[in-house]
Design an enzyme around this catalytic site. Sequence first.
Site, PDB file in Angstrom:
ATOM      1  N   HIS A 120       0.830  -1.209   0.000  1.00  0.00           N
ATOM      2  CA  HIS A 120       0.000   0.000   0.000  1.00  0.00           C
ATOM      3  C   HIS A 120       0.866   1.260   0.000  1.00  0.00           C
ATOM      4  O   HIS A 120       0.691   2.158  -0.839  1.00  0.00           O
ATOM      5  CB  HIS A 120      -0.914  -0.003   1.227  1.00  0.00           C
ATOM      6  CG  HIS A 120      -1.798   1.205   1.330  1.00  0.00           C
ATOM      7  ND1 HIS A 120      -3.086   1.222   0.852  1.00  0.00           N
ATOM      8  CD2 HIS A 120      -1.575   2.445   1.855  1.00  0.00           C
ATOM      9  CE1 HIS A 120      -3.615   2.409   1.070  1.00  0.00           C
ATOM     10  NE2 HIS A 120      -2.722   3.174   1.679  1.00  0.00           N
ATOM     11  N   GLU A 121       1.809   1.310   0.917  1.00  0.00           N
ATOM     12  CA  GLU A 121       2.658   2.501   1.016  1.00  0.00           C
ATOM     13  C   GLU A 121       3.605   2.619  -0.175  1.00  0.00           C
ATOM     14  O   GLU A 121       3.933   3.727  -0.607  1.00  0.00           O
ATOM     15  CB  GLU A 121       3.450   2.481   2.329  1.00  0.00           C
ATOM     16  CG  GLU A 121       2.589   2.445   3.586  1.00  0.00           C
ATOM     17  CD  GLU A 121       1.593   3.597   3.664  1.00  0.00           C
ATOM     18  OE1 GLU A 121       1.843   4.666   3.063  1.00  0.00           O
ATOM     19  OE2 GLU A 121       0.550   3.422   4.324  1.00  0.00           O
ATOM     20  N   HIS A 176       1.894   4.578  -2.861  1.00  0.00           N
ATOM     21  CA  HIS A 176       2.016   6.020  -2.659  1.00  0.00           C
ATOM     22  C   HIS A 176       3.414   6.499  -3.047  1.00  0.00           C
ATOM     23  O   HIS A 176       3.571   7.522  -3.726  1.00  0.00           O
ATOM     24  CB  HIS A 176       1.768   6.364  -1.184  1.00  0.00           C
ATOM     25  CG  HIS A 176       0.363   6.162  -0.724  1.00  0.00           C
ATOM     26  ND1 HIS A 176      -0.733   6.575  -1.445  1.00  0.00           N
ATOM     27  CD2 HIS A 176      -0.137   5.600   0.416  1.00  0.00           C
ATOM     28  CE1 HIS A 176      -1.843   6.277  -0.784  1.00  0.00           C
ATOM     29  NE2 HIS A 176      -1.499   5.684   0.351  1.00  0.00           N
TER      30      HIS A 176
END
Length: 379
Positions: free
Chosen positions: A33-34, A37
């Site tokens: 997920h990170e 980003h």
Amino acid sequence: MNETLSTLLGTDSLLVGTIIPFLFVLTVVVFVHEMGHYLVGRWCGIGVKAFSIGFGPELIGFNDRRGTRWKLSAIPLGGYVKFVGDMNATSTPDAGEIESLSDSDRKIAFHTQPVWKRAATVVAGPAFNFLLAIAVYAVLFTIYGKMVMEPVVAEVRPDSPAAAAGFLPGDRFVSVDGTPVETFADVQRMVSGRAGDPIVFVLARDGGDVTLTATPEVMEQTDALGNVVKIGVIGVVNTVESGQPKLITFTPGEALVEAVYDTGHIIARTGQFLKRFVVGREDKCQLGGPVKIAKISGQAAKLGFDWVVQLVAMLSVGIGILNLLPIPPLDGGHLVFYALEAVKGRPVSERAMDAVYRVGMFLVLAFMGFVFWNDLFGC
């Protein structure tokens, strides 16, 4: 001494049997997920100050050549990417810091970027979660294939919704609420999350089609991991004789397509559950937090690594959907602000943003408290 080591390090121990699988599952999901980003942010030319797995005090870390601090933090219940100009891990703008930035840093600060770059960076986190699930299922389908059964009714349970609706042994499901079905699992998927909703079934019978309406009832069942779950059923049974189970094999390309379909089904089912939960039509005990995830991780680990990676895929989809909810400080809340900015042509005022962030943070903390209560006392 051997008994002590066995207690601490055995496969049934708390450390090896539960904590390590839990940390593996959560770390993979959070990292992906990170990383979404981070990668899209870097692609958009945004500077990154920190990439953290976990919150709180740093345990270990290092700085890369771009000045990003990569670290593992003490509380392993999430993670964050902190961009240049952020006040904190939720990417809240820090007006004071932005004013004090040098001209070169201002050019790479998150909140000075065009709205499309900020939106792309934010949506990349959940998008990578969905891509992770697709990748997991594609690999599993390529290696193992998929066992399916024909959508045929072998038995009808007495006094069930199916019996009341007129289902008969030998009926073959053609469609459920207008959606064609090919396997018995398709029927189960479309029925299990809709307890209390009338559903229209088209079935093939004696050379023709019949249309019946049945309302699934709630039934407790034990899933493959040994957990008791409540799902909707209409009361039909499929057996080996009628279902004629067969293994479907896939090329890598076919497996990828099938993985996209399956991930889409999971996203739809999760979204459906959340909508029903909000209006009080789902059992609150179906929602769990870290303790429940840890328990399920341990159960999956006992069944084999393929079960663990399936749990990674399921949790990844759940994390992706939760982060898209339109509540600050979640990713979906940021996207709402960016949408308003795109429409108005200017950012939302700091005062309004601060007020909404406070309410959103309260809701997020309340939800976390709710699932922790469920884990420990409520269910």
